[in-house]
Every structure is written in C-alpha cells, then in structure tokens.
Design a protein around this motif. Structure first.
Motif, PDB file in Angstrom:
ATOM      1  N   ASP A   1      19.811 -36.984  43.138  1.00  0.00           N
ATOM      2  CA  ASP A   1      19.049 -38.212  42.928  1.00  0.00           C
ATOM      3  C   ASP A   1      19.843 -39.058  41.935  1.00  0.00           C
ATOM      4  O   ASP A   1      19.867 -38.765  40.734  1.00  0.00           O
ATOM      5  CB  ASP A   1      17.662 -37.873  42.380  1.00  0.00           C
ATOM      6  CG  ASP A   1      16.809 -39.107  42.139  1.00  0.00           C
ATOM      7  OD1 ASP A   1      17.188 -40.203  42.595  1.00  0.00           O
ATOM      8  OD2 ASP A   1      15.769 -38.987  41.467  1.00  0.00           O
TER       9      ASP A   1
ATOM     10  N   ARG B   1      25.852 -40.297  37.683  1.00  0.00           N
ATOM     11  CA  ARG B   1      24.935 -39.472  36.897  1.00  0.00           C
ATOM     12  C   ARG B   1      23.595 -39.415  37.615  1.00  0.00           C
ATOM     13  O   ARG B   1      23.197 -40.379  38.282  1.00  0.00           O
ATOM     14  CB  ARG B   1      24.730 -40.043  35.492  1.00  0.00           C
ATOM     15  CG  ARG B   1      25.959 -40.019  34.626  1.00  0.00           C
ATOM     16  CD  ARG B   1      25.604 -40.180  33.150  1.00  0.00           C
ATOM     17  NE  ARG B   1      24.956 -41.446  32.859  1.00  0.00           N
ATOM     18  CZ  ARG B   1      25.601 -42.567  32.546  1.00  0.00           C
ATOM     19  NH1 ARG B   1      26.934 -42.583  32.529  1.00  0.00           N
ATOM     20  NH2 ARG B   1      24.941 -43.675  32.272  1.00  0.00           N
ATOM     21  N   GLY B   2      22.916 -38.287  37.470  1.00  0.00           N
ATOM     22  CA  GLY B   2      21.616 -38.164  38.110  1.00  0.00           C
ATOM     23  C   GLY B   2      21.040 -36.781  37.935  1.00  0.00           C
ATOM     24  O   GLY B   2      21.361 -36.073  36.979  1.00  0.00           O
ATOM     25  N   ARG B   3      20.190 -36.400  38.874  1.00  0.00           N
ATOM     26  CA  ARG B   3      19.542 -35.086  38.849  1.00  0.00           C
ATOM     27  C   ARG B   3      19.779 -34.393  40.183  1.00  0.00           C
ATOM     28  O   ARG B   3      19.735 -35.029  41.236  1.00  0.00           O
ATOM     29  CB  ARG B   3      18.044 -35.223  38.560  1.00  0.00           C
ATOM     30  CG  ARG B   3      17.770 -35.760  37.151  1.00  0.00           C
ATOM     31  CD  ARG B   3      16.289 -35.916  36.871  1.00  0.00           C
ATOM     32  NE  ARG B   3      16.057 -36.404  35.514  1.00  0.00           N
ATOM     33  CZ  ARG B   3      15.891 -35.629  34.449  1.00  0.00           C
ATOM     34  NH1 ARG B   3      15.918 -34.299  34.587  1.00  0.00           N
ATOM     35  NH2 ARG B   3      15.689 -36.149  33.253  1.00  0.00           N
TER      36      ARG B   3
ATOM     37  N   ALA C   1      22.771 -48.946  37.712  1.00  0.00           N
ATOM     38  CA  ALA C   1      21.558 -48.187  38.001  1.00  0.00           C
ATOM     39  C   ALA C   1      20.843 -48.679  39.251  1.00  0.00           C
ATOM     40  O   ALA C   1      19.882 -48.061  39.696  1.00  0.00           O
ATOM     41  CB  ALA C   1      20.602 -48.266  36.810  1.00  0.00           C
TER      42      ALA C   1
ATOM     43  N   ARG D   1      20.010 -44.102  46.905  1.00  0.00           N
ATOM     44  CA  ARG D   1      19.829 -43.354  45.664  1.00  0.00           C
ATOM     45  C   ARG D   1      20.077 -41.857  45.820  1.00  0.00           C
ATOM     46  O   ARG D   1      19.822 -41.096  44.880  1.00  0.00           O
ATOM     47  CB  ARG D   1      18.403 -43.565  45.123  1.00  0.00           C
ATOM     48  CG  ARG D   1      18.094 -45.012  44.777  1.00  0.00           C
ATOM     49  CD  ARG D   1      16.690 -45.181  44.217  1.00  0.00           C
ATOM     50  NE  ARG D   1      16.411 -46.584  43.946  1.00  0.00           N
ATOM     51  CZ  ARG D   1      16.748 -47.208  42.821  1.00  0.00           C
ATOM     52  NH1 ARG D   1      17.367 -46.542  41.868  1.00  0.00           N
ATOM     53  NH2 ARG D   1      16.465 -48.487  42.656  1.00  0.00           N
TER      54      ARG D   1
ATOM     55  N   SER E   1      26.417 -34.783  36.137  1.00  0.00           N
ATOM     56  CA  SER E   1      27.293 -35.944  36.301  1.00  0.00           C
ATOM     57  C   SER E   1      28.479 -35.508  37.136  1.00  0.00           C
ATOM     58  O   SER E   1      28.791 -34.314  37.231  1.00  0.00           O
ATOM     59  CB  SER E   1      27.751 -36.500  34.945  1.00  0.00           C
ATOM     60  OG  SER E   1      28.441 -35.520  34.194  1.00  0.00           O
TER      61      SER E   1
ATOM     62  N   ARG F   1      19.911 -32.044  35.285  1.00  0.00           N
ATOM     63  CA  ARG F   1      20.746 -33.209  35.007  1.00  0.00           C
ATOM     64  C   ARG F   1      22.220 -32.880  35.249  1.00  0.00           C
ATOM     65  O   ARG F   1      22.687 -31.804  34.873  1.00  0.00           O
ATOM     66  CB  ARG F   1      20.530 -33.680  33.568  1.00  0.00           C
ATOM     67  CG  ARG F   1      19.154 -34.297  33.345  1.00  0.00           C
ATOM     68  CD  ARG F   1      18.844 -34.496  31.887  1.00  0.00           C
ATOM     69  NE  ARG F   1      18.657 -33.212  31.201  1.00  0.00           N
ATOM     70  CZ  ARG F   1      18.299 -33.100  29.929  1.00  0.00           C
ATOM     71  NH1 ARG F   1      18.102 -34.190  29.202  1.00  0.00           N
ATOM     72  NH2 ARG F   1      18.142 -31.908  29.384  1.00  0.00           N
TER      73      ARG F   1
ATOM     74  N   GLU G   1      21.084 -41.808  39.464  1.00  0.00           N
ATOM     75  CA  GLU G   1      20.539 -42.772  38.509  1.00  0.00           C
ATOM     76  C   GLU G   1      21.566 -43.820  38.107  1.00  0.00           C
ATOM     77  O   GLU G   1      21.203 -44.913  37.658  1.00  0.00           O
ATOM     78  CB  GLU G   1      20.046 -42.031  37.259  1.00  0.00           C
ATOM     79  CG  GLU G   1      18.944 -41.018  37.562  1.00  0.00           C
ATOM     80  CD  GLU G   1      18.667 -40.086  36.397  1.00  0.00           C
ATOM     81  OE1 GLU G   1      19.445 -40.120  35.410  1.00  0.00           O
ATOM     82  OE2 GLU G   1      17.688 -39.319  36.468  1.00  0.00           O
ATOM     83  N   HIS G   2      22.849 -43.496  38.256  1.00  0.00           N
ATOM     84  CA  HIS G   2      23.926 -44.388  37.805  1.00  0.00           C
ATOM     85  C   HIS G   2      25.152 -44.130  38.668  1.00  0.00           C
ATOM     86  O   HIS G   2      25.517 -42.976  38.906  1.00  0.00           O
ATOM     87  CB  HIS G   2      24.244 -44.090  36.332  1.00  0.00           C
ATOM     88  CG  HIS G   2      25.421 -44.842  35.789  1.00  0.00           C
ATOM     89  ND1 HIS G   2      25.293 -45.963  35.006  1.00  0.00           N
ATOM     90  CD2 HIS G   2      26.763 -44.622  35.904  1.00  0.00           C
ATOM     91  CE1 HIS G   2      26.490 -46.402  34.664  1.00  0.00           C
ATOM     92  NE2 HIS G   2      27.401 -45.608  35.196  1.00  0.00           N
TER      93      HIS G   2
ATOM     94  N   GLY H   1      19.662 -49.163  45.690  1.00  0.00           N
ATOM     95  CA  GLY H   1      19.965 -48.144  44.710  1.00  0.00           C
ATOM     96  C   GLY H   1      21.387 -48.253  44.192  1.00  0.00           C
ATOM     97  O   GLY H   1      22.170 -49.097  44.632  1.00  0.00           O
TER      98      GLY H   1
END
Length: 413
Positions: free
Chosen positions: A294, A265-267, A172, A224, A250, A248, A296-297, A178
C-alpha cells in the motif's frame, strides 16, 4: 501493466505458521553463514564495492531506502565492528540500519546489518551486528549486469532534479490519483528488474534485501498498490518475518543503464492469493507468495551514487583477479561458526579447506544449483541463459582461492 485484482479482496497471511507452511523453514546451515564483524573477506568486498543499498529511519521515523557510494571503497572500515559512509538526502539517520553491497559483474551480495553509531559531517558511522553473503538469485533473475535494454527510460525525461525535489504532497498522490500515478513512475517500474526492499522488526532490527525478476520486479495493481512476487529461495525470509511484526517498509528500484532511482514508502502485506499469483507466473510457474504494498509515497530522483559508480559500463565489471571470492567468504563464515548446533564438524571444514581447488568446485556446484533453481521457477525461457552466466562463474572462481583456503583452514586452530 495494471491487473484487475482488487487489493482489498486479496487473502493475507498474518502469522508465522501461515508463512512457514508455504515457504518452509531454512536449513540450520543457512543461519550459520553470518558473523558479527567484518572479517578479511567482508573488508575486501567493501574495498571493491562502488555502491550499496541502505535502509534506515530518519529523525522523524520515516523509513528510507537509497543507493549510496559512487566509487570503490566509499565505505570506510573503522574497526572490525564499525564502518562509515556518506548518506545523501534528508533526515538524520537513527537506530537500526541495513546494507547490501554490490560488486559489478558478480552475482553474490554482501549484506551487513547493524545500528547507527553517530554522525560527523557528511559521514555516518554504523556498528556491525551481522554480516553474511547473500546468494546470486536476485541478480541472476534480474540480469542486472547484462547490457541494458534500448527501451530503458531516459533519466532526463522522468526523474526530478536533486536540486528541485518533488513536492511531498505530489509524491503522496491526490484524491484523484495515487502516488503511482505520478508522471514517469509507471514507465520506470515497467523497466525496473531490480530493487532493494527494507523492512524492520519489532526488536529494532533492520533488513535490506535484494529483489530481482525477469521483467518488472514490481507490478502496479492501481495508483496506490504494488505487488512484488516472492519466488522460492533459501527459506530464510527475513523480510516476510519482519512484515508480520511491522508492516512499514521502503524500497528503491533501479533500471540498468539509468541514473535514477524510484523511492517508495508504504505498508506491506503477504498474500498467497492464487488468482493474483497466477498473473505473476513464469512459463506457468507462479511464485509461492507475493508482497502487496500500500504505497504512501513514490518519488523519482537522480542518484549521484549510481551515476558516479558507472555501474552499467562494461569496464566497471570486476575481472577475475579483482573480484573477491564469494564462495571462500561464505566458507570462512561457516568455519567461524563451527561447533554451533547444526554446523558441519570443524574437522570436516578443515579437511575441505585443505583440498586443492575446493573453492572452484564450490563455485561449480553453486552455479549448477542456481541454474536448476531458476529453471524450476520458470526462467528457462531465455535462449543462451546458461552461456550468459558463464562470465560470472569464471569471475567467481578467481585466483584468490588459495589464499581463501588458507584462511578457512586456519579458522579453527
């Protein structure tokens, strides 16, 4: 290569009308290529496909995209509306799931959407809601089946061992950097021309779509933020419509010749920001839209399915006699929807199905359309590109055309 564009300053599209004003709406016939079960053509693809991309949610609701399989026939057809396969990794899959099945050496892809039906041991069963052929543009753009470049990153150097997964906090990112700043991630993305993108709508539907590009399919804006060009296609745009309902997502990225996969994974958001699109142009032709993610992972892992399937070896390519006729498959699906609004008349489909060599002719017409579309997008900068596509055309026009014509001709009787 990082860009100077600031993600927070990019113009975002947030309504269906805004998106369709740019990409348009698909022709009615595009939406009539899907069926609600696995017919003979779909089963032939599953029997020969050694690997598939899958998107699903685990018991905690986390979105996941991965490549599964390892050998032809890994997906077992249990009935016309159910199949099963093994899913690796953590989490108990729940709810909607979506697949696309790859055939080495073939451009077209079979997509299957449905829901998780249950799990028994390592096998997970899925109920089929729709199946259809996806065009070859993503594979052709990425040159997925061409010999891998010598500069492809080493799997041993930049992927984590499955027995020693990355720490979730590391995946993350930290306050100082990021998720995309993790070791090996930028190098992997710079070499990755192909990815599977999974999105979900607000009605429990799922879609996993192939994305390909010449060079990196996803570009890093900062530690990020990723940007993925959305070049012109058939205007169906399921992923874009899903993101307007649920941002959301992936994805899983591949590098030809490499056994690792990058999981993200993210948005996501949709942008038509002209300065950003200009940085993604090919020979002066920018994409009409782009996805801004964006993140997140982000995590690099070895993938057993990709390694065991030997995707990148020449002898894994399907020859003319072994490759399912994807043009016939699409024709059969269209024939199954004859009579629906916007569908060609049933008598015309029967007439075409009875003509000798019709699938070969369809193959030639579609390949010409592919080449024309790629040139308009700016892909005409590769000397010999047409010559390199020829083996795919020959494989796609295989000897099963007569059998396929018979099935199409009988579909409405």
């Amino acid at each position: 290569m990082r860009q100077d564009n600031r993600p927070g300053a990019l113009r975002r599209l947030t309504a269906v009308d805004e998106v369709e004003a740019v990409i348009g709406r698909p022709a009615a016939v595009i939406m009539l290529k899907q069926i609600g079960s696995l017919d003979e053509g779909c089963r032939a693809v599953l029997a020969r496909s050694p690997v598939a991309a899958v998107g699903y949610r685990d018991a905690d609701g986390a979105r996941r995209t991965d490549f599964v399989g390892g050998a032809p026939g890994f997906a077992r057809v249990l009935s016309p509306t159910r199949f099963s396969c093994a899913l690796p990794g953590p989490g108990d899959p729940r709810g909607p799931a979506s697949f696309f099945f790859l055939l080495p050496g073939v451009g077209e892809i079979l997509r299957v959407n449905g829901t998780v039906a249950g799990r028994a041991g390592a096998e997970t069963a899925f109920d089929v809601e729709e199946a259809y052929m996806h065009c070859a543009q993503a594979v052709l753009r990425s040159r997925l089946w061409q010999p891998p470049p010598p500069e492809a990153p080493s799997a041993a150097a930049d992927t984590a061992s499955p027995s020693d997964p990355a720490d979730p906090a590391d995946a993350a990112g930290t306050a100082a950097g990021g998720p995309l700043d993790r070791p090996g991630v930028a190098e992997f993305l710079a070499a990755a021309p192909f990815l599977a993108l999974s999105t979900w709508d607000s009605s429990a539907g799922s879609d996993t779509s192939p994305r390909g590009d010449r060079g990196p399919v996803a570009r890093i804006l900062d530690g990020r933020t990723l940007v993925i060009p959305d070049r012109r296609g058939n205007k169906r745009a399921d992923s874009l419509h899903n993101l307007l309902q649920d941002d959301r997502l992936s994805l899983a990225a591949l590098v030809p010749g490499h056994g690792g996969v990058l999981h993200v994974r993210g948005r996501g958001a949709i942008t038509d920001d002209a300065p950003l699109l200009a940085t993604l142009a090919l020979r002066g032709t920018p994409p009409h839209l782009a996805l801004v993610v964006d993140v997140e992972h982000a995590e690099l892992v070895d993938n057993d399915a990709v390694t065991r399937s030997r995707l990148w070896t020449p002898d894994a390519r399907l020859d003319r006699d072994a490759a399912p006729d994807m043009m016939a498959l699409a024709g059969d699906h269209l024939a199954a929807n004859a009579g629906a609004e916007g569908a060609p008349p049933a008598f015309l489909l029967r007439l075409l199905g009875a003509l000798p060599g019709v699938t070969r002719l369809m193959r030639l017409v579609i390949d010409r359309a592919y080449r024309s579309g790629l040139r308009k997008e700016g892909y005409d900068d590769e000397p010999g590109a047409r010559r390199r596509q020829s083996p795919r055309r020959r494989a796609g026009a295989g000897g099963s055309g007569g059998r396929a014509r018979s099935r199409a001709g009988q579909g409405d009787r």
